[in-house]
Design an enzyme around this catalytic site. Structure first.
Site, PDB file in Angstrom:
ATOM      1  N   THR A  77     -10.421 -49.299  -6.378  1.00 43.85           N
ATOM      2  CA  THR A  77     -11.166 -49.985  -5.306  1.00 43.85           C
ATOM      3  C   THR A  77     -11.680 -49.045  -4.203  1.00 43.85           C
ATOM      4  O   THR A  77     -12.163 -49.522  -3.182  1.00 43.85           O
ATOM      5  CB  THR A  77     -10.275 -51.065  -4.643  1.00 43.85           C
ATOM      6  OG1 THR A  77      -9.077 -50.444  -4.170  1.00 43.85           O
ATOM      7  CG2 THR A  77      -9.928 -52.177  -5.608  1.00 43.85           C
ATOM      8  N   THR A 126     -16.667 -58.210  -8.208  1.00 41.93           N
ATOM      9  CA  THR A 126     -17.099 -57.939  -6.832  1.00 41.93           C
ATOM     10  C   THR A 126     -18.551 -58.304  -6.546  1.00 41.93           C
ATOM     11  O   THR A 126     -19.388 -58.302  -7.454  1.00 41.93           O
ATOM     12  CB  THR A 126     -16.903 -56.428  -6.550  1.00 41.93           C
ATOM     13  OG1 THR A 126     -17.457 -56.113  -5.275  1.00 41.93           O
ATOM     14  CG2 THR A 126     -17.614 -55.573  -7.583  1.00 41.93           C
ATOM     15  N   TYR A 170     -18.858 -47.579  -7.742  1.00 44.13           N
ATOM     16  CA  TYR A 170     -17.822 -48.628  -7.812  1.00 44.13           C
ATOM     17  C   TYR A 170     -18.428 -49.916  -8.386  1.00 44.13           C
ATOM     18  O   TYR A 170     -17.868 -50.520  -9.312  1.00 44.13           O
ATOM     19  CB  TYR A 170     -17.233 -48.878  -6.415  1.00 44.13           C
ATOM     20  CG  TYR A 170     -16.423 -50.153  -6.294  1.00 44.13           C
ATOM     21  CD1 TYR A 170     -15.151 -50.254  -6.835  1.00 44.13           C
ATOM     22  CD2 TYR A 170     -16.950 -51.266  -5.620  1.00 44.13           C
ATOM     23  CE1 TYR A 170     -14.410 -51.431  -6.717  1.00 44.13           C
ATOM     24  CE2 TYR A 170     -16.220 -52.432  -5.495  1.00 44.13           C
ATOM     25  CZ  TYR A 170     -14.951 -52.520  -6.046  1.00 44.13           C
ATOM     26  OH  TYR A 170     -14.232 -53.686  -5.933  1.00 44.13           O
ATOM     27  N   LYS A 213     -17.460 -51.843 -11.884  1.00 42.03           N
ATOM     28  CA  LYS A 213     -16.986 -53.234 -11.945  1.00 42.03           C
ATOM     29  C   LYS A 213     -17.901 -54.062 -12.856  1.00 42.03           C
ATOM     30  O   LYS A 213     -17.440 -54.954 -13.575  1.00 42.03           O
ATOM     31  CB  LYS A 213     -16.918 -53.846 -10.545  1.00 42.03           C
ATOM     32  CG  LYS A 213     -15.853 -53.244  -9.625  1.00 42.03           C
ATOM     33  CD  LYS A 213     -14.420 -53.494 -10.080  1.00 42.03           C
ATOM     34  CE  LYS A 213     -13.996 -54.947  -9.936  1.00 42.03           C
ATOM     35  NZ  LYS A 213     -12.570 -55.131 -10.282  1.00 42.03           N
TER      36      LYS A 213
END
Ligand code: NAP
Length: 303
Positions: free
Chosen positions: A62, A101, A125, A129
């Site tokens: 994360t 997310t 990121y 995801k």
């Protein structure tokens, strides 16, 4: 029903462990080193030991900014790691609830994003995801992917804790006011996940797939900071003046979406689940941090 939570010390994992499940529901959590998403053999061993009826993945890489310089690490956990969990669930015919997310979107839409909107992550990121979403969906037919956003809680590192920590040493804090989203209290998300899990167990036919799950209501980071300090002041905690700035004035290695708002209609229609207002979450969180946990977490370094 035995629910296995993957992840042990993260915000969501700890919130899931803190739930008081109804009779007949057990929640067990396993994280590193016993279950490491980078080592599929540990996944099999943990599943054999827990014998779950349903699995929730609360573990992820994360570190949004750090992912820009180590994308392989982010993809290994969020892509391949999530897929390994999904494969293990598929082999055992277990329902799998995975968490994703708002950062799969670029934020250019002028209204809240729906599950059908095109994705276009701005950073590593978000791309990792998104890769996880795709791999989970391909590997495990009985999947629910819940996209959430702006998660905060009394645990770990998050914006609310960072604000309170900074206010202890600064009279004024500059906070971005041109990114809008739906702050999500991890304990509210955990309760929603439990409801979805129970919904899956109750139903003959489940609408598997992708859902948005965020706190009700919207605000900018600046507005959220002001709310945190208003509550903190009321409770006798630290307070700072909040100065609104633009994203351009606060450069970070990873770009963030200007619009992070997610439309949760699909979750409400399919499962009857709606998360409470983010303000209620902030109130709970600040109260907990100021009255129960002080001073330890406020002294820890934030994101
Ligand atoms: N935080 C946010 O604002 C936010 C926003 C949108 C979506 N999400 C998503 O929400 C979910 C929960 O986030 P969170 O805020 O609870 O995250 P978090 O507090 O950062 O916790 C992440 C957890 O993942 C575990 N983990 C990392 N690598 C692992 C590996 N290789 N094997 C096993 N466990 C590993 C960590 O374990 P250790 O304790 O051992 O380090 C940690 O407990 C994630 O899917 C995240 O992508 C979060």
């Amino acid at each position: 029903m035995r629910i296995l939570v993957v992840g042990n010390e993260g915000q969501l994992a700890r919130s899931l462990k803190a739930l008081s499940p109804p009779p007949g529901v057990e929640i067990a959590a396993v994280g590193r080193p016993a279950l490491d998403l980078l080592d599929p053999s540990t996944i099999k061993i943990a599943f054999d030991a827990a014998q779950p009826d349903l699995v929730v993945n609360a573990a992820a890489y994360t570190a949004v900014d750090k992912a820009e310089s180590e994308p392989d690490a982010a993809f290994a956990v969020n892509g391949a790691g999530a897929e390994a969990l999904a494969q293990q669930c598929a082999m055992r015919s277990l329902p799998f609830i995975h968490v994703s997310t708002d950062y799969v979107f670029d934020g250019s839409k002028s209204s809240p994003y729906r599950e059908t909107d095109p994705v276009s992550p701005l950073g590593a990121y978000g791309r990792s995801k998104l890769e996880g979403e795709r791999r989970v969906a391909a590997a495990c037919p009985q999947h629910i992917i819940l996209r959430t956003a702006w998660v905060f809680s009394p645990y770990g590192q998050n914006f609310v804790k960072t604000m309170l920590r900074l206010a202890a040493s600064r009279p004024e804090i500059a906070v971005v006011d041109d990114q809008i989203g739906n702050p999500t209290y991890a304990p509210h998300l955990a309760a929603a996940i439990l409801e979805v899990a129970q919904g899956i167990a109750r139903r003959d036919s489940v609408s598997w797939g992708l859902y948005h799950a965020v706190g009700s209501g919207e605000v900018t980071w600046c507005g959220l900071a002001r709310e945190v300090f208003a509550l903190s002041e009321r409770l006798g905690g630290p307070k700072a003046d909040v100065r609104a700035i633009t994203t351009a004035e606060y450069p970070t290695p990873a770009r963030r979406p200007a619009n992070s708002r997610l439309d949760c209609t699909r979750l409400r229609d399919a499962f009857g689940v709606e998360l409470p207002a983010w303000r209620e979450g902030v109130e709970d969180c600040v109260r907990e941090l100021l009255t129960v946990r002080q001073p330890e977490p406020l002294n820890r370094s934030g994101p």
